[in-house]
Write a protein that holds these residues in place. Sequence first.
Motif, PDB file in Angstrom:
ATOM      1  N   SER A 274      -1.638  -0.431   1.668  1.00 29.86           N
ATOM      2  CA  SER A 274      -1.840   0.941   1.182  1.00 29.86           C
ATOM      3  C   SER A 274      -0.797   1.919   2.430  1.00 29.86           C
ATOM      4  O   SER A 274      -0.273   2.600   2.108  1.00 29.86           O
ATOM      5  CB  SER A 274      -3.035   1.658   1.170  1.00 29.86           C
ATOM      6  OG  SER A 274      -3.994   1.386   2.335  1.00 29.86           O
ATOM      7  N   SER A 277       2.789   1.248   2.162  1.00 32.37           N
ATOM      8  CA  SER A 277       3.321   1.857   1.096  1.00 32.37           C
ATOM      9  C   SER A 277       3.379   3.605   1.732  1.00 32.37           C
ATOM     10  O   SER A 277       4.606   3.864   1.217  1.00 32.37           O
ATOM     11  CB  SER A 277       2.438   2.015  -0.293  1.00 32.37           C
ATOM     12  OG  SER A 277       2.789   2.701  -1.195  1.00 32.37           O
ATOM     13  N   ALA A 310       9.470  -1.851   0.975  1.00 40.05           N
ATOM     14  CA  ALA A 310       9.348  -2.668  -0.511  1.00 40.05           C
ATOM     15  C   ALA A 310       9.300  -4.046  -0.758  1.00 40.05           C
ATOM     16  O   ALA A 310       8.578  -4.362  -1.561  1.00 40.05           O
ATOM     17  CB  ALA A 310      10.181  -1.496  -1.132  1.00 40.05           C
ATOM     18  N   LEU A 313       6.291  -5.593   0.429  1.00 44.95           N
ATOM     19  CA  LEU A 313       4.917  -5.313  -0.618  1.00 44.95           C
ATOM     20  C   LEU A 313       5.191  -6.012  -1.770  1.00 44.95           C
ATOM     21  O   LEU A 313       3.949  -6.624  -2.465  1.00 44.95           O
ATOM     22  CB  LEU A 313       4.940  -3.812  -0.787  1.00 44.95           C
ATOM     23  CG  LEU A 313       4.449  -2.857   0.036  1.00 44.95           C
ATOM     24  CD1 LEU A 313       4.638  -1.265  -0.447  1.00 44.95           C
ATOM     25  CD2 LEU A 313       2.888  -2.954   0.355  1.00 44.95           C
ATOM     26  N   ASP A 316       5.098  -2.277  -6.949  1.00 46.36           N
ATOM     27  CA  ASP A 316       5.105  -0.777  -7.188  1.00 46.36           C
ATOM     28  C   ASP A 316       3.601  -0.207  -6.903  1.00 46.36           C
ATOM     29  O   ASP A 316       2.659  -0.757  -7.258  1.00 46.36           O
ATOM     30  CB  ASP A 316       5.573  -0.038  -8.350  1.00 46.36           C
ATOM     31  CG  ASP A 316       7.263  -0.226  -8.448  1.00 46.36           C
ATOM     32  OD1 ASP A 316       7.709  -0.627  -7.526  1.00 46.36           O
ATOM     33  OD2 ASP A 316       7.461  -0.210  -9.823  1.00 46.36           O
ATOM     34  N   ARG A 317       3.483   0.421  -5.884  1.00 45.59           N
ATOM     35  CA  ARG A 317       2.123   1.160  -5.471  1.00 45.59           C
ATOM     36  C   ARG A 317       1.986   2.898  -5.841  1.00 45.59           C
ATOM     37  O   ARG A 317       3.036   3.354  -5.609  1.00 45.59           O
ATOM     38  CB  ARG A 317       1.591   0.912  -4.222  1.00 45.59           C
ATOM     39  CG  ARG A 317       1.714  -0.826  -3.981  1.00 45.59           C
ATOM     40  CD  ARG A 317       1.427  -1.071  -2.529  1.00 45.59           C
ATOM     41  NE  ARG A 317      -0.238  -0.572  -2.475  1.00 45.59           N
ATOM     42  CZ  ARG A 317      -1.420  -1.411  -2.588  1.00 45.59           C
ATOM     43  NH1 ARG A 317      -1.093  -2.495  -2.886  1.00 45.59           N
ATOM     44  NH2 ARG A 317      -2.528  -1.093  -2.088  1.00 45.59           N
ATOM     45  N   GLY A 325       7.754   1.887  -3.865  1.00 44.54           N
ATOM     46  CA  GLY A 325       7.752   0.414  -4.307  1.00 44.54           C
ATOM     47  C   GLY A 325       9.356   0.023  -4.687  1.00 44.54           C
ATOM     48  O   GLY A 325      10.289   1.017  -4.626  1.00 44.54           O
TER      49      GLY A 325
END
Length: 325
Positions: A274, A277, A310, A313, A316-317, A325
Amino acid sequence: MSPTCSRSAPSRPMPAASLLGTVHAGRAGERAGSPRPIGERIAIYRNRRGMSQTVLAGLVGRSESWLSQVERGVRGVDRISVLIHMAKALRIELTELVGQSFSSGSGDDAHDYAQAAAIRVALTDTRGVRAVGGLDGEQPDLDALDTAVRELQIAYQAARYVAAGEMAATLIWRSQDAASSASGGDRRRAVVRLSAVYASTAALLSRVGEGSLAWVAADRTISSARSANDPELIAVGLHRLAQALLRTGRVDDAHRIATAAEADLATAAPSSASATSLRGALLLTAAIAAARGNDPRENLLLLRHARELADALGEDRNDYYVPFG
């Protein structure tokens, strides 16, 4: 030709019914000597405000597809009330929007986001400043508050800006009271909810062009997040603040705050998805600021860094309702 025939009649406001006939015609009304088509005027004023089709459509209770069709002349606007709301959202006189004067029978000349007044009162009331100080009182229903906060956040991301604004003012009061009266283990949870309400309100106000008021909401977000000692929530508040600064043209400040917040969060929560992001969202905000400040090299570096995050990760967040994302 007699003098009487050559004299122009006094200009009179066009009745609303006649105006709707012209507006409904879309591009069919475009001919020599006529005003710009209504859809073209809407697009011009919307772009001048730096407002997306999604935002304007949300403010007038219509879909982005509907607004796109209106601007392209595919369809017309068949309700005068929609034009009035659109002019208010764009902060222009209705006569500027339609290209001619008319009588609507409305005495409402306000051009601000209608829900901003109640939000302003809630944000600037002294209880909001004292809320994180702690007061004794009845214990709040934090589960119900959690649900209400999620509804606000969902309404905002669905571009239902009128509904979100109505929720925000009420939720600010409720969350302030909850943070003031909660005790024990509920204390931090209530302050976190308060911070989330402020953050969603700041995002909403930035979207609808209330940049200065968004700044206040973002500041409240940061203060309550610091009271909760939550580095990710602090980053959310700083992201909202940077967005508000962008809206008010303070690109250097927006860049400085966003880059500093990203660096701080990288240190405070280096392995959190988190946090990663949120860092990406902060970098994108800083990149926009760099672009608007005519610094293409910095813009490119920030975009590359954001792309690296991105890729790391891999999805997409939407943590804290900040998409990346």
